[in-house]
Every structure is written in structure tokens, then in C-alpha cells.
Design an enzyme around this catalytic site. Sequence first.
Site, PDB file in Angstrom:
ATOM      1  N   ASP A  17      13.777  18.004  56.331  1.00 45.82           N
ATOM      2  CA  ASP A  17      15.058  18.621  56.001  1.00 45.82           C
ATOM      3  C   ASP A  17      15.000  19.121  54.563  1.00 45.82           C
ATOM      4  OD1 ASP A  17      17.691  19.169  55.332  1.00 45.82           O
ATOM      5  OD2 ASP A  17      18.482  17.325  56.192  1.00 45.82           O
ATOM      6  N   ASN A  31      22.949  34.931  53.810  1.00 49.22           N
ATOM      7  CA  ASN A  31      23.274  36.299  54.248  1.00 49.22           C
ATOM      8  C   ASN A  31      23.886  37.032  53.059  1.00 49.22           C
ATOM      9  OD1 ASN A  31      26.280  36.048  54.331  1.00 49.22           O
ATOM     10  ND2 ASN A  31      25.767  34.483  55.840  1.00 49.22           N
ATOM     11  N   GLY A  39      22.842  27.158  60.508  1.00 54.53           N
ATOM     12  CA  GLY A  39      21.445  26.873  60.193  1.00 54.53           C
ATOM     13  C   GLY A  39      21.263  26.157  58.873  1.00 54.53           C
ATOM     14  N   VAL A  40      20.228  26.541  58.170  1.00 56.00           N
ATOM     15  CA  VAL A  40      19.890  25.872  56.916  1.00 56.00           C
ATOM     16  C   VAL A  40      20.962  26.146  55.856  1.00 56.00           C
ATOM     17  CG1 VAL A  40      18.367  27.671  55.970  1.00 56.00           C
ATOM     18  CG2 VAL A  40      17.917  25.293  55.455  1.00 56.00           C
ATOM     19  N   ASP A  41      21.597  27.290  55.920  1.00 57.38           N
ATOM     20  CA  ASP A  41      22.679  27.643  54.992  1.00 57.38           C
ATOM     21  C   ASP A  41      23.824  26.632  55.112  1.00 57.38           C
ATOM     22  OD1 ASP A  41      24.187  29.111  53.201  1.00 57.38           O
ATOM     23  OD2 ASP A  41      24.453  30.853  54.495  1.00 57.38           O
ATOM     24  N   TYR A 132      18.467  34.819  62.570  1.00 54.94           N
ATOM     25  CA  TYR A 132      18.071  36.218  62.347  1.00 54.94           C
ATOM     26  C   TYR A 132      16.938  36.691  63.270  1.00 54.94           C
ATOM     27  CZ  TYR A 132      21.086  37.189  58.287  1.00 54.94           C
ATOM     28  OH  TYR A 132      22.152  37.435  57.454  1.00 54.94           O
TER      29      TYR A 132
HETATM   30  N1  AR6 Z   1      15.906  22.110  56.696  1.00 48.09           N
HETATM   31  C1  AR6 Z   1      14.879  22.964  56.863  1.00 48.09           C
HETATM   32  N2  AR6 Z   1      14.892  23.969  57.750  1.00 48.09           N
HETATM   33  C2  AR6 Z   1      16.009  24.119  58.502  1.00 48.09           C
HETATM   34  C3  AR6 Z   1      17.144  23.275  58.375  1.00 48.09           C
HETATM   35  C4  AR6 Z   1      17.059  22.223  57.417  1.00 48.09           C
HETATM   36  N3  AR6 Z   1      18.066  21.369  57.214  1.00 48.09           N
HETATM   37  N4  AR6 Z   1      18.084  23.694  59.271  1.00 48.09           N
HETATM   38  C5  AR6 Z   1      17.561  24.751  59.934  1.00 48.09           C
HETATM   39  N5  AR6 Z   1      16.304  25.006  59.479  1.00 48.09           N
HETATM   40  P1  AR6 Z   1      18.389  29.888  59.946  1.00 48.09           P
HETATM   41  P2  AR6 Z   1      17.976  32.743  59.286  1.00 48.09           P
HETATM   42  C6  AR6 Z   1      15.356  26.053  59.874  1.00 48.09           C
HETATM   43  O1  AR6 Z   1      19.068  30.234  61.225  1.00 48.09           O
HETATM   44  O2  AR6 Z   1      17.241  32.975  60.552  1.00 48.09           O
HETATM   45  C7  AR6 Z   1      23.021  31.556  58.599  1.00 48.09           C
HETATM   46  O3  AR6 Z   1      24.241  31.638  59.292  1.00 48.09           O
HETATM   47  C8  AR6 Z   1      15.505  26.679  61.229  1.00 48.09           C
HETATM   48  O4  AR6 Z   1      14.942  25.841  62.228  1.00 48.09           O
HETATM   49  O5  AR6 Z   1      18.988  28.819  59.108  1.00 48.09           O
HETATM   50  O6  AR6 Z   1      17.401  33.294  58.012  1.00 48.09           O
HETATM   51  C9  AR6 Z   1      23.045  32.348  57.315  1.00 48.09           C
HETATM   52  O7  AR6 Z   1      24.313  32.310  56.703  1.00 48.09           O
HETATM   53  C10 AR6 Z   1      14.703  27.958  61.043  1.00 48.09           C
HETATM   54  O8  AR6 Z   1      13.300  27.684  61.179  1.00 48.09           O
HETATM   55  O9  AR6 Z   1      18.248  31.183  58.966  1.00 48.09           O
HETATM   56  C11 AR6 Z   1      22.694  33.726  57.776  1.00 48.09           C
HETATM   57  O10 AR6 Z   1      23.837  34.390  58.292  1.00 48.09           O
HETATM   58  C12 AR6 Z   1      14.941  28.312  59.579  1.00 48.09           C
HETATM   59  O11 AR6 Z   1      15.516  27.144  58.988  1.00 48.09           O
HETATM   60  C13 AR6 Z   1      21.725  33.473  58.897  1.00 48.09           C
HETATM   61  O12 AR6 Z   1      22.020  32.171  59.386  1.00 48.09           O
HETATM   62  C14 AR6 Z   1      15.853  29.488  59.342  1.00 48.09           C
HETATM   63  O13 AR6 Z   1      16.890  29.503  60.312  1.00 48.09           O
HETATM   64  C15 AR6 Z   1      20.302  33.474  58.398  1.00 48.09           C
HETATM   65  O14 AR6 Z   1      19.428  33.336  59.489  1.00 48.09           O
END
Ligand code: AR6
Length: 180
Positions: A17, A31, A39-41, A132
Site C-alpha cells: 500500500d 486527475n 483508487g490510489v487517489d 484510466y
Molecule cells: N497503493 C498502491 N497502489 C494502489 C493503491 C494503494 N493503496 N490503491 C490502488 N492502487 P488508479 P489511474 C493501484 O485507478 O488508473 C482516480 O479516481 C491500482 O491497483 O488509482 O491513474 C483519480 O482521481 C492501480 O494499479 O489510478 C483519477 O480520476 C494503480 O494504483 C483516476 O482514478 C492506479 O490505479 C486515475 O486513474
Amino acid sequence: MLQRTVGKARLVLVEGDITRQDTDAIVNAANPGLLGGGGVDGAIHRAGGPQILEECKAIVARRGPCPTGEAVVTGGGRLRARHVIHAVGPVWHGGGRGEDEALRGAYVNSLTRALAVGARSVSFPCISTGIYGFPAERAARIAYDAVVDFLRGRHRLGEVRFVVFGPADHDVYARLFEAA
Ligand code: AR6
């Protein structure tokens, strides 16, 4: 954990994490509006508390949204990391709309911003590969090459960490580490 040395820095792969990492900076997959999301955000804002969102709002009020491929910095709020680098990766549209270049930009600009605030260690998530929709293997290759190229240049970083969320992404990155 896997690691290798690139220039004077360590490049590390861990599964876990990103909100729990002890690097000076962690990178958020944000974003352009910088007001949080899933997600991570979502995880970073939940773990770091409201201070991070307040700083994001102030940045948007001053300069407007963050363009795709760019990054901005806030403090880390309650996180262990002192800085959060909010990087905006591209939405995947099939690969013909500059997605590769924008993703590379998100990594390189994040490292440049990290250095500008004095960070010596930075953790990255797999930007753009969740909501994304960027294909995971193609994104990993771009992320890995961008970071390795950066570490071969002039910088004062001691460590860059790829923090992957689950075994599938771990395998993808492990192959890149092992092929090096
Ligand atoms: N630690 C590490 N990695 C993580 C965690 C965590 N706690 N949680 C998720 N991931 P995403 P994007 C991974 O969807 O595709 C948001 O709404 C996840 O498994 O977080 O760039 C933003 O506000 C994946 O491999 O980001 C934007 O609108 C990676 O993080 C949009 O999503 C990225 O997934 C950005 O989408």
C-alpha cells in the site's frame, strides 16, 4: 522485494500500500481537477487527511487544473511521507493519442518535482493502469524506462520505489527487474 542499483540510486520493487511507505515523497495517480477520486487517489486522501485536499484546492485556484503528463506537490498531511506528488497520467484511448508520452511525462515530471522540494526517496504507484485503463505491461515498461533513464542522469535521489498493488503487477515489474 527486488532491487537493483542504477547510477548512485537504488531502484526497488515492493508489493503493498503506497500510503504506508516511508519514502520522503509518494506519488498519487490524480486527475486534472485534483479534488480526489477513487483508487490510489482516494486511499491517499483518506490516509493523509483533509490538509492534502486543502492544498490541492489552493493550487487549482492559483493555477487551474494540472495538465495530463504533469505533476504538482503538496505536503503529506498525516502520511509518513512529507510530500505527495500528484501526477496526472493519461486516460487510455487505444494508444494513438499520445498516451505513452504523457505517461512517461508523469513519471519524469514527478521526479523533477520531488527533487525540487528536496526529496531523496520517492514511491510510485502504477499510474493510469487502474480506472484510466492503460494496459499494465505497456505502462510498466514506460515507467521503468523513464525512471532508469532519469536515474542515469544528474540527480540527488537515493531511492525510487515501485509500489505495486497485487501479485499480477508484481510479476510484470519483476520481469523487468530480472531482465536488467
Ligand atoms: N497503493 C498502491 N497502489 C494502489 C493503491 C494503494 N493503496 N490503491 C490502488 N492502487 P488508479 P489511474 C493501484 O485507478 O488508473 C482516480 O479516481 C491500482 O491497483 O488509482 O491513474 C483519480 O482521481 C492501480 O494499479 O489510478 C483519477 O480520476 C494503480 O494504483 C483516476 O482514478 C492506479 O490505479 C486515475 O486513474
